[in-house]
Design an enzyme around this catalytic site. Sequence first.
Site, PDB file in Angstrom:
ATOM      1  N   GLN A 161      30.523  34.173  36.926  1.00 33.54           N
ATOM      2  CA  GLN A 161      29.232  33.726  37.444  1.00 33.54           C
ATOM      3  C   GLN A 161      28.802  34.592  38.637  1.00 33.54           C
ATOM      4  O   GLN A 161      29.549  34.756  39.592  1.00 33.54           O
ATOM      5  CB  GLN A 161      29.379  32.276  37.909  1.00 33.54           C
ATOM      6  CG  GLN A 161      28.129  31.682  38.528  1.00 33.54           C
ATOM      7  CD  GLN A 161      28.384  30.262  39.036  1.00 33.54           C
ATOM      8  OE1 GLN A 161      29.485  29.953  39.466  1.00 33.54           O
ATOM      9  NE2 GLN A 161      27.370  29.414  38.972  1.00 33.54           N
ATOM     10  N   GLY A 162      27.606  35.127  38.558  1.00 38.94           N
ATOM     11  CA  GLY A 162      27.095  35.938  39.667  1.00 38.94           C
ATOM     12  C   GLY A 162      25.897  35.277  40.324  1.00 38.94           C
ATOM     13  O   GLY A 162      24.739  35.643  40.071  1.00 38.94           O
ATOM     14  N   TYR A 163      26.140  34.300  41.165  1.00 40.24           N
ATOM     15  CA  TYR A 163      25.056  33.605  41.863  1.00 40.24           C
ATOM     16  C   TYR A 163      25.002  34.046  43.329  1.00 40.24           C
ATOM     17  O   TYR A 163      24.044  34.632  43.798  1.00 40.24           O
ATOM     18  CB  TYR A 163      25.286  32.094  41.801  1.00 40.24           C
ATOM     19  CG  TYR A 163      24.643  31.396  40.624  1.00 40.24           C
ATOM     20  CD1 TYR A 163      24.554  32.010  39.380  1.00 40.24           C
ATOM     21  CD2 TYR A 163      24.149  30.104  40.747  1.00 40.24           C
ATOM     22  CE1 TYR A 163      23.993  31.344  38.298  1.00 40.24           C
ATOM     23  CE2 TYR A 163      23.579  29.442  39.670  1.00 40.24           C
ATOM     24  CZ  TYR A 163      23.501  30.071  38.445  1.00 40.24           C
ATOM     25  OH  TYR A 163      22.940  29.407  37.398  1.00 40.24           O
ATOM     26  N   SER A 164      26.087  33.721  44.070  1.00 42.73           N
ATOM     27  CA  SER A 164      26.074  33.921  45.525  1.00 42.73           C
ATOM     28  C   SER A 164      25.932  35.387  45.905  1.00 42.73           C
ATOM     29  O   SER A 164      26.416  36.274  45.212  1.00 42.73           O
ATOM     30  CB  SER A 164      27.390  33.432  46.128  1.00 42.73           C
ATOM     31  OG  SER A 164      27.506  32.060  45.987  1.00 42.73           O
ATOM     32  N   SER A 180      34.166  34.397  40.760  1.00 42.02           N
ATOM     33  CA  SER A 180      35.544  34.059  40.404  1.00 42.02           C
ATOM     34  C   SER A 180      35.995  34.870  39.203  1.00 42.02           C
ATOM     35  O   SER A 180      35.299  34.930  38.191  1.00 42.02           O
ATOM     36  CB  SER A 180      35.671  32.594  40.007  1.00 42.02           C
ATOM     37  OG  SER A 180      34.978  31.789  40.896  1.00 42.02           O
ATOM     38  N   GLU A 201      28.155  22.998  36.713  1.00 43.00           N
ATOM     39  CA  GLU A 201      29.227  23.464  37.592  1.00 43.00           C
ATOM     40  C   GLU A 201      29.771  22.323  38.459  1.00 43.00           C
ATOM     41  O   GLU A 201      30.972  22.121  38.541  1.00 43.00           O
ATOM     42  CB  GLU A 201      28.704  24.598  38.490  1.00 43.00           C
ATOM     43  CG  GLU A 201      29.806  25.177  39.364  1.00 43.00           C
ATOM     44  CD  GLU A 201      29.286  26.203  40.355  1.00 43.00           C
ATOM     45  OE1 GLU A 201      28.061  26.346  40.480  1.00 43.00           O
ATOM     46  OE2 GLU A 201      30.121  26.846  40.998  1.00 43.00           O
ATOM     47  N   SER A 239      27.893  23.293  48.865  1.00 43.47           N
ATOM     48  CA  SER A 239      28.686  22.701  49.940  1.00 43.47           C
ATOM     49  C   SER A 239      28.448  21.198  50.029  1.00 43.47           C
ATOM     50  O   SER A 239      27.462  20.677  49.510  1.00 43.47           O
ATOM     51  CB  SER A 239      28.310  23.350  51.268  1.00 43.47           C
ATOM     52  OG  SER A 239      26.996  22.970  51.612  1.00 43.47           O
ATOM     53  N   GLU A 284      27.415  19.626  52.482  1.00 41.54           N
ATOM     54  CA  GLU A 284      26.128  19.408  53.147  1.00 41.54           C
ATOM     55  C   GLU A 284      24.980  19.430  52.143  1.00 41.54           C
ATOM     56  O   GLU A 284      24.060  18.606  52.215  1.00 41.54           O
ATOM     57  CB  GLU A 284      25.903  20.472  54.230  1.00 41.54           C
ATOM     58  CG  GLU A 284      26.782  20.310  55.466  1.00 41.54           C
ATOM     59  CD  GLU A 284      28.232  20.784  55.275  1.00 41.54           C
ATOM     60  OE1 GLU A 284      28.513  21.446  54.246  1.00 41.54           O
ATOM     61  OE2 GLU A 284      29.075  20.493  56.133  1.00 41.54           O
TER      62      GLU A 284
END
Lengths: 403, 403, 383, 383
Positions: free
Chosen positions: B135-138, B170, B253, B384, B386
């Site tokens: 996965q390429g999100y962040s 990951s 996810e 997160s 939050e």
Amino acid sequence: MSEAPPLTEFRDEIRAWLEANAPASLRGTSPCGPFDGYWGGKKHPPVDPDVLRWRDLCLERGLTAPTWPKAYGGAGLDRDHAVVFYEELRAMGLPRPVVGFGFAMIGPTLLEFGNEAQKREHLPRICAGEIRWCQGYSEPNAGSDLANVQMRAVRDGDHFVVDGQKVWTSHADKSDWIFCLVRTDPTAKKQRGISFLLVDMDTPGVTPREIELISGSSPFCETFFEGVRVPLGNVVGEVNSGWTVAKALLGHERSMIGQSIGRAPGSGQRELVAKARHHLGAAEGPLPDPLLRDAIAHNGMDEEAFQLTLARLAQTREAGASPGSESSILKIAATEMKQRRYTLGMRIAGEEGLGWTDDGFDAQDVDFTRGWLRSRANTIEGGSSEIQLNIIAKRVLGLPDGK
Amino acid sequence: MSEAPPLTEFRDEIRAWLEANAPASLRGTSPCGPFDGYWGGKKHPPVDPDVLRWRDLCLERGLTAPTWPKAYGGAGLDRDHAVVFYEELRAMGLPRPVVGFGFAMIGPTLLEFGNEAQKREHLPRICAGEIRWCQGYSEPNAGSDLANVQMRAVRDGDHFVVDGQKVWTSHADKSDWIFCLVRTDPTAKKQRGISFLLVDMDTPGVTPREIELISGSSPFCETFFEGVRVPLGNVVGEVNSGWTVAKALLGHERSMIGQSIGRAPGSGQRELVAKARHHLGAAEGPLPDPLLRDAIAHNGMDEEAFQLTLARLAQTREAGASPGSESSILKIAATEMKQRRYTLGMRIAGEEGLGWTDDGFDAQDVDFTRGWLRSRANTIEGGSSEIQLNIIAKRVLGLPDGK
Amino acid sequence: MASEDSPLWMLLDEGQQMLASTAAQFLSKSAPVGRLRELPRAPGADGFSRALWAEMAELGWLGLQIPEAHGGLGLGFFDLAIVLEASGQTLMPEPFVSTLLLGAQALLLGGTDAQRARYLPGVADGSRLLALAYDERGMRGDLSRLRASATREADGFTLRGVKPHALDAHVADAIVVAARVEPGDAIGLFIVPRDAAGLAIEREQRMDLLNAATVRLDAVRVGEDAVVGPLETSEALLSAVLDRARIGLSAQMLGAMERAFEMTVAYLKERVQFGVPIGSFQALQHRAARLFIEIALARSSVLAAARAVDDRPAEVPRLAALAKAKCGEAFWQVAAEAIQMHGGIGMTAEHDIGFYFKRAQAAEVMFGDGATQRRRWAEACGY
Amino acid sequence: MASEDSPLWMLLDEGQQMLASTAAQFLSKSAPVGRLRELPRAPGADGFSRALWAEMAELGWLGLQIPEAHGGLGLGFFDLAIVLEASGQTLMPEPFVSTLLLGAQALLLGGTDAQRARYLPGVADGSRLLALAYDERGMRGDLSRLRASATREADGFTLRGVKPHALDAHVADAIVVAARVEPGDAIGLFIVPRDAAGLAIEREQRMDLLNAATVRLDAVRVGEDAVVGPLETSEALLSAVLDRARIGLSAQMLGAMERAFEMTVAYLKERVQFGVPIGSFQALQHRAARLFIEIALARSSVLAAARAVDDRPAEVPRLAALAKAKCGEAFWQVAAEAIQMHGGIGMTAEHDIGFYFKRAQAAEVMFGDGATQRRRWAEACGY
């Protein structure tokens, strides 16, 4: 005492004077906290003559308000000397001669912001415990947003006419005067247009009414104002600039609350241990319930750390440094610690803590339970914990405002 | 199995088939969690032949992806039947035949948003475990603000040319394909102008690099993209409308993370009790340290309450009701519970938990310590705590936005 | 179909859903929490509404779980838990715990046919109230410290002892009393009619407005037929009864915390400070969201425990401890935050939220506090 | 002037303030936390900087509290605590705790003149390092479970036992060993030179990058002159030494938590998400403010405890427990929140904040965790 002697000498002098004069009946009776003593005022119930004798003795030397100027009834001492005086009182378990919002809040505020006439009128009477004061800040819809003042004061000749309502006016029914925030310019933005006004509670149209709390009866009142005429001269500071005065006073309030809750060192732990011994039936030695023992120790440590912090900040002030926004820290730490102590005490009492009256319960447990209920207000009144956290985050840590 | 039989019959049928066919060597080896099994892909290290045999057996019946349509390699089962299948696997301690982000994340997303060509190209290869996905999100400066996508994809004929960097990819070094968010319109407002792109990791210019965590080496990579040419046909959904696709995938996810942390019922408590027995030297009976015992029970109760909640929400889904924003609850509850469990385990281990290698420490304690460190990321990754709390506050409780 | 290892079924079926919504509607209308302020507290007053109790009997709720042979509907404990949850929403002080849990469960689990026939129909039709008197000063729920005595006589027993804080004993028609049988060491349960000679009952005033009394047994004579459950197993029976009371009380706590939370979220949306609703402050939002999670976890625990009473008796002690501990913690947190978030108004006696805070504390310590439940849980789990 | 009842004086005088700011400046320049990444961890490497240790000796810091007669400055423990706080800011792995606290305090409190003359000047000038080996596997700090033995011989003692996790034993020139004297039951302390026959030392690798070793005593012979403190009082001596170590370590923890908090607040101001600095989110603001309060409380506890070593020995056990427990709790909270607030970057080995989290856990369990300190506190307070 016109030029105060060095501290050591002063301490010896005070000690000797106390030994010689302080009424024997009052010795060992008080933790000497800022709210433990004679509240004074015209509506005060009859009181032990020694209390009045003690007040008179101190008053004569200006020691009911040791740091205030002599001209207004104080002793003109600096902070260090005043601390020595209180230390000696504490050492002998003597109460402060006069306590209350007059001494702790409006007095210091008048010293900073009042005009000469106001100082001469009010300060000596505070020193003498003649007049008892209460605070009129909160309003029904304001809550933490203190600047949201709706109570109107409209000018009419040389008077303001005040209409509106205050809440959480502690002991309003026992007070002679109230200092309050009123809106004098309804068109101005929130913090502007507020004035700081002194009102004689005997003025027609002022009506205090007791508020019942979840813990039972309470010192709090709602106070209603209907067409109350107050002389213009009773405004402290400039008209419409009362918010500045109000904020300065809030600092005094927070630090009073923090200090008053501190109590005598270790007393909270002693109370919990005694409670546990009583309810667990364990007269001495290690408490037989390790979980309660751990929890009491946790609480006892919190208490000691708090008291050390109180002392450290006092030492910092004595050393002449400005301790910054300490009052917010102390307010949160003190009130939440107190709540945790009560919560733990209730856990110790178990079902014995469920009484509302002493039918079937011990009176001591019932008192504790009511104290526990009352303690929930400590994190709300005098600036809620949330407000204090905002203050720390913004003023101390410098975190930015939200968008 | 063209028309699925009633559930009871289906369960009998599956059970019989498993008894007859599932490799003996794999039985009793796995909790059958969504990430416990064969991850597949071209870069997979050599693996027990029984694992591949098990994959083939299931694949033949479409059971590597039981709810996917038969046309793409699944079994076309409904949710209830799939649950029965997994329950039977779990009962026998069998791993799922194929696991990974292909099955759990991009597969369901392609089923919802992919075009026919994309489904035909990718889904069968996911079912077969041929291709492993990451996965390429962040991105380095985005953090929780996932829509802050900086990686550019510029059109050049029938390709996009991709330049930029992803982090927290990951297992990127072990994966064959990556699905990622790219900015295709830099002038559009944040969430707009993003496209959802499938990229073959073998394309020149794609470079994954392992990130070392505070717990030591990790599955996470930074992945660099330099002039990477990707066919236009690899965009999922419309160009510049990738955020819709991305959000749907995030739901998958979160619920995967929540479920995967759940583990086998009671296993966390068993591990803590065993750890306490080992470190306290107490082979049986009540643990001799009442404080640790209380803390373990607290944790064990949290674990059971969480697992019951997981089951209750699964039952709600099975009953056909929409469970709402459950995934945020589960994500927070699961990750914080895991952190508390590790924290307690470290307290139990005491100084024996301070090893980084087994020089002077037990290997088992060292592993636990690294797991403890790793667990701190659980409340950060995958949205997160939050962010989850914001979601609950706003979407579930309907609390208003700040000013 | 579900194996013993599969999770307990926690959902309500259609009938149960209807029961839940009917009960919630009826009770929030007929038994709003504000009536706690008016229910007279003077000695002699009951502290609850007998009329409302009779109405609930009419609706069949009091006999939900009582066998049809004894005038009930013969449904499960799970169904009863649904009504209990609804009753918790408005903190009803009616004698649910005393009569339907402590008293009726003792008879259901250990009563003789004669005892059941004598008392259960009256429970179901609302005409009879029951109570259990087991705890004593300083006992803190530890049965090994129970001192009340039952001296064996030729034709029965003589009971002596003092039992404070017995729920609803002031109105109970019969009281189940736990006492240590002499000679011997076993704890026995004895059902004692209200008018027995030597029985004195003194009303107490509780801060949470549940009703209780001190029960004094001054040489109360009872016959052999007063023994509930064979004497050899009475202590186990008492534990089983208390477990059911824990689960039932937890259901009430669940309802209460849900309502207190609902009131608080509503207040967060409506209360304006600094020109915005206070619910827009992120610090409060996050705290509210955490409460929401805790309530979800408590809810699962209660539903599973209640189901276990019907389906998996072996798991009841463990799940009763779980439900009680989780609800105790969650309800207390919700109620304390509710007061804090309501601010000053929440501290006044005229606002309802304070009742929830008082009840949260009371419920936490009844039938064993969190630490006690965790100890019981650890025992059940073998450590 | 201050009576025994008046609070301990917690402020630094002018000289001490200068010492604090010099130390903080020097160490944040010479010993940035990032060097923990580079200090070689391979077996054989020291894991700290001998050059830096020598420099600090030059500055007089190592001998601050050592009497002038032994080459030190003869100042108080409070002064030493100031340097320890500064050393904690960057998590220095130099042998402060082992040499200046455990080793030197044992000699200061219980050493013979000969022992003090032999070792203390070297401590002050940086040429000698000391260690203490007392804890054992499974002992968990409970001295009653100590098993290492000191068999009395004609001319001294033979020591046997295994002591894991002894701080800095891999570089110590002499190790103070706690062993049970046989025959008899008393615990004795013995100072053993590094080159004693039968002494084997195996370096350990700790996750928090403090350095430690397993000390094996395989029939190590020592003379009567190795006994530290009269044997009758050795156990009390050991307790007193550990209390000073607790206070000294707490001072380091205080420095560490202050720095970790500072880094976090800076990050909250600088890190932008959703178009604003994350420090503008109220939920994070309130959490940061709470940490600030905890640090203030921990600070008072440490300062009072350190002052008590010099001024009020009777209060040391209680205040050592207080300082260690408060710092343990506060440091852990600060470090855990620091990671969470830093987000993903804080989890990477390349960011410094992770070192603080590891140290927070290590410091919490060293010399007794929070629960242990609370037990000691309760004992000191008589319950």
